[in-house]
Design a protein around this motif. Structure first.
Motif, PDB file in Angstrom:
ATOM      1  N   ASP A  14       2.143  -4.755  -2.624  1.00 55.15           N
ATOM      2  CA  ASP A  14       3.056  -5.289  -1.617  1.00 55.15           C
ATOM      3  C   ASP A  14       3.151  -6.802  -1.765  1.00 55.15           C
ATOM      4  OD1 ASP A  14       4.603  -5.025   0.895  1.00 55.15           O
ATOM      5  OD2 ASP A  14       2.946  -6.202   1.719  1.00 55.15           O
ATOM      6  N   SER A  15       4.355  -7.324  -1.641  1.00 57.64           N
ATOM      7  CA  SER A  15       4.548  -8.754  -1.840  1.00 57.64           C
ATOM      8  C   SER A  15       4.033  -9.587  -0.669  1.00 57.64           C
ATOM      9  CB  SER A  15       6.037  -9.064  -2.056  1.00 57.64           C
ATOM     10  OG  SER A  15       6.803  -8.627  -0.935  1.00 57.64           O
ATOM     11  N   GLY A  16       4.002  -8.998   0.541  1.00 52.91           N
ATOM     12  CA  GLY A  16       3.592  -9.764   1.710  1.00 52.91           C
ATOM     13  C   GLY A  16       2.140  -9.632   2.090  1.00 52.91           C
ATOM     14  N   THR A  17       1.431  -8.662   1.485  1.00 54.26           N
ATOM     15  CA  THR A  17       0.014  -8.444   1.757  1.00 54.26           C
ATOM     16  C   THR A  17      -0.659  -8.079   0.436  1.00 54.26           C
ATOM     17  OG1 THR A  17       0.175  -6.050   2.122  1.00 54.26           O
ATOM     18  CG2 THR A  17       0.634  -7.468   4.018  1.00 54.26           C
ATOM     19  N   MET A 265      -6.836  -2.875   6.855  1.00 50.58           N
ATOM     20  CA  MET A 265      -7.642  -2.932   5.638  1.00 50.58           C
ATOM     21  C   MET A 265      -6.819  -2.583   4.402  1.00 50.58           C
ATOM     22  SD  MET A 265     -11.358  -1.586   6.864  1.00 50.58           S
ATOM     23  CE  MET A 265     -12.044  -2.265   8.380  1.00 50.58           C
ATOM     24  N   ILE A 266      -5.823  -1.734   4.561  1.00 50.26           N
ATOM     25  CA  ILE A 266      -4.881  -1.508   3.451  1.00 50.26           C
ATOM     26  C   ILE A 266      -4.217  -2.832   3.096  1.00 50.26           C
ATOM     27  CG2 ILE A 266      -2.677  -0.439   2.826  1.00 50.26           C
ATOM     28  CD1 ILE A 266      -3.584   2.029   4.426  1.00 50.26           C
ATOM     29  N   ALA A 267      -3.870  -3.611   4.114  1.00 48.76           N
ATOM     30  CA  ALA A 267      -3.259  -4.924   3.871  1.00 48.76           C
ATOM     31  C   ALA A 267      -4.205  -5.872   3.158  1.00 48.76           C
ATOM     32  CB  ALA A 267      -2.804  -5.544   5.191  1.00 48.76           C
ATOM     33  N   GLN A 268      -5.510  -5.571   3.189  1.00 46.82           N
ATOM     34  CA  GLN A 268      -6.505  -6.370   2.486  1.00 46.82           C
ATOM     35  C   GLN A 268      -6.836  -5.805   1.101  1.00 46.82           C
ATOM     36  OE1 GLN A 268      -9.613  -6.343   5.555  1.00 46.82           O
ATOM     37  NE2 GLN A 268      -9.196  -8.496   5.951  1.00 46.82           N
ATOM     38  N   GLY A 269      -6.147  -4.730   0.713  1.00 47.37           N
ATOM     39  CA  GLY A 269      -6.322  -4.199  -0.627  1.00 47.37           C
ATOM     40  C   GLY A 269      -7.216  -2.990  -0.752  1.00 47.37           C
ATOM     41  N   VAL A 270      -7.480  -2.284   0.367  1.00 45.21           N
ATOM     42  CA  VAL A 270      -8.323  -1.085   0.334  1.00 45.21           C
ATOM     43  C   VAL A 270      -7.452   0.140   0.049  1.00 45.21           C
ATOM     44  CG1 VAL A 270      -9.907   0.370   1.650  1.00 45.21           C
ATOM     45  CG2 VAL A 270     -10.007  -2.122   1.894  1.00 45.21           C
ATOM     46  N   ALA A 360       8.448   0.817  -0.572  1.00 44.87           N
ATOM     47  CA  ALA A 360       9.719   0.245  -0.121  1.00 44.87           C
ATOM     48  C   ALA A 360       9.678  -1.282  -0.078  1.00 44.87           C
ATOM     49  CB  ALA A 360      10.066   0.789   1.264  1.00 44.87           C
ATOM     50  N   GLY A 361       8.457  -1.850  -0.100  1.00 39.90           N
ATOM     51  CA  GLY A 361       8.326  -3.303  -0.114  1.00 39.90           C
ATOM     52  C   GLY A 361       8.303  -3.959   1.247  1.00 39.90           C
ATOM     53  N   ASP A 362       8.147  -3.162   2.321  1.00 36.09           N
ATOM     54  CA  ASP A 362       8.144  -3.753   3.657  1.00 36.09           C
ATOM     55  C   ASP A 362       6.861  -3.448   4.420  1.00 36.09           C
ATOM     56  OD1 ASP A 362       8.487  -1.051   4.130  1.00 36.09           O
ATOM     57  OD2 ASP A 362      10.187  -1.287   5.494  1.00 36.09           O
ATOM     58  N   TYR A 363       5.768  -3.257   3.702  1.00 39.75           N
ATOM     59  CA  TYR A 363       4.516  -2.883   4.372  1.00 39.75           C
ATOM     60  C   TYR A 363       4.071  -3.934   5.376  1.00 39.75           C
ATOM     61  CZ  TYR A 363      -0.210  -1.356   5.302  1.00 39.75           C
ATOM     62  OH  TYR A 363      -1.350  -0.940   5.950  1.00 39.75           O
ATOM     63  N   ALA A 364       4.215  -5.221   5.051  1.00 40.20           N
ATOM     64  CA  ALA A 364       3.723  -6.293   5.917  1.00 40.20           C
ATOM     65  C   ALA A 364       4.326  -6.182   7.318  1.00 40.20           C
ATOM     66  CB  ALA A 364       4.040  -7.651   5.302  1.00 40.20           C
ATOM     67  N   SER A 365       5.638  -6.109   7.406  1.00 38.71           N
ATOM     68  CA  SER A 365       6.286  -6.049   8.719  1.00 38.71           C
ATOM     69  C   SER A 365       6.062  -4.705   9.387  1.00 38.71           C
ATOM     70  CB  SER A 365       7.784  -6.328   8.581  1.00 38.71           C
ATOM     71  OG  SER A 365       8.391  -5.387   7.703  1.00 38.71           O
ATOM     72  N   TRP A 366       6.116  -3.612   8.600  1.00 36.17           N
ATOM     73  CA  TRP A 366       5.931  -2.276   9.190  1.00 36.17           C
ATOM     74  C   TRP A 366       4.557  -2.126   9.800  1.00 36.17           C
ATOM     75  CZ3 TRP A 366       2.309   1.457   7.627  1.00 36.17           C
ATOM     76  CH2 TRP A 366       2.377   2.669   8.338  1.00 36.17           C
ATOM     77  N   HIS A 367       3.491  -2.509   9.102  1.00 39.94           N
ATOM     78  CA  HIS A 367       2.143  -2.255   9.615  1.00 39.94           C
ATOM     79  C   HIS A 367       1.842  -3.133  10.826  1.00 39.94           C
ATOM     80  CE1 HIS A 367       0.065  -5.825   7.942  1.00 39.94           C
ATOM     81  NE2 HIS A 367      -1.013  -5.409   8.575  1.00 39.94           N
TER      82      HIS A 367
END
Length: 381
Positions: A14-17, A265-270, A360-367
């Motif tokens: 993900d580009s944002g996380t 934690m997914i946003a941290q790479g887990v 989809a590339g929008d994980y940062a805003s979605w999560h």
């Protein structure tokens, strides 16, 4: 398959996380990550059949080395064809090493340089787990992913004690890897994951992660979290570990968590999670929804005709909250089954959503939006 074989494919980041979409190949099938693993401590995920687990999207389940070696014994399971055949689950299985019992059964064990001496919580008999023993037991079980033996420090933990635990865990990890190589572990298609300890000390976690990464295990776990520390500290520990783990290997945070914790934690790479929470709270009448947990014991649900959730659809959601509350109040086994099925499906569906949004590339805003809704209970359940 060797310890260094290319069994993990990183599909997208993900580009944002730091979130990652990956694919992990095991001897019993491919695992799409991020993924949650239902816990089957005693060779069963409580209240559900293997067929039900498949129906709700379970890709991999977790077994407990310590408990299965006590009862029915790993030798018996091996004699009967291994853990997959024993429990009639044909998908991947991860087994822990018994290392968590070093922490949770502190009053019943004695730490030694070569391993851990226990008194069985069942009958008091003495037993010993060292690096070679945990590799042999998990070899008997035939698990797809095995964990090294480690020492999980408590929280809070003095630095000197933590340094000793990190050093001991590093020695045991190297000895587990040597034992696996000597006994043909990897040739049988089994994978071996190392575990990073370090409690709340960022420099110890970085040092442990870097030294274990140099040994080139099949994957890496963040250990020693969710042992009593506040959530911000827990997230900080994960964030202090993942940047120093190999990008081309799967990353697993052990023993947690709540739905928002997993997304953070997914946003941290887990990539991988396990936790008893969804099945344990189901047995006490708690169901997960996108707007937070729903306590079906509450009187307000006595005449409520609505399903648990209109958004998360599974077998359980055909039943009313009123009926589910009745089952819980009456102590009926069906209540445990239906709520466990729903909660595990909720977790697995959440991971599927996470995978889709990373792609989809929008994980940062979605999560962030998902966590805000869940934690605030925007639409009161």
């Amino acid at each position: 398959m060797s310890a260094t074989a290319s069994h993990f494919h990183l599909i997208k980041t993900d580009s944002g996380t730091a979130a990652r979409r990956g694919r992990l190949q095991t001897a019993h099938g491919t695992i799409e990550t991020p993924i949650f693993m239902p816990v089957g401590t005693q060779a069963t995920v409580k209240a559900l059949t293997p067929a039900q687990l498949r129906e709700i999207g379970a890709q991999i389940i977790l077994g407990n080395t310590y408990h299965l070696n006590l009862r029915p014994t790993s030798e018996l399971i091996a004699e009967l064809g291994g853990l997959h055949r024993f429990m009639r689950w044909d998908g991947p299985i991860l087994t822990d090493s018994g290392g968590f019992q070093v922490f949770s059964l502190a009053k019943l064990r004695k730490l030694r340089d070569d391993g851990v001496e226990f008194h069985s919580h069942l009958d008091g008999r003495r037993l010993f787990l060292g690096p070679r023993e945990v590799v042999a037991i998990q070899s008997n079980l035939g698990s797809d992913i095995a964990m090294v033996l480690d020492e999980c420090p408590p929280w809070p933990c003095e630095r000197a004690a933590c340094e000793a635990a990190v050093a001991r865990s590093a020695r045991w990890a190297a000895q587990c890897l040597a034992a696996a190589r000597e006994t043909g572990f990897f040739e049988r298609g089994q994978l071996l994951f190392a575990i990073v300890q370090g409690s709340t000390y960022d420099d110890l976690r970085r040092g442990a992660a870097e030294s274990l990464a140099a040994l080139d295990f099949s994957g890496y776990a963040v250990g020693g979290v969710s042992v009593g520390e506040p959530e911000p500290e827990m997230l900080k520990q994960v964030g202090a570990t993942t940047p120093f783990l190999p990008a081309h290997k799967p990353r697993y945070t052990m023993g947690l968590g709540t739905p928002p914790q997993m997304l953070k934690m997914i946003a941290q790479g887990v990539d991988m999670f396990d936790c008893v929470l969804p099945s344990r709270v189901a047995r006490h009448g708690l169901a997960f929804t996108p707007d937070g947990p729903l306590n079906l014991r509450n009187e307000k649900h006595r005449r409520d005709p609505r399903p648990i959730s209109e958004e998360v659809v599974n077998y359980t959601t055909q039943f009313s909250r009123s009926y589910l509350r009745h089952l819980v109040q009456a102590g009926e086994i069906l209540g445990c089954t239906l709520l466990t099925l729903h909660n595990l499906h909720f977790y697995l569906d959440l991971m599927a959503q996470a995978r889709a949004h990373i792609e989809a590339g929008d994980y940062a805003s979605w999560h962030r939006a998902w966590c805000e809704r869940y934690e605030s209970g925007a639409q009161r359940v």
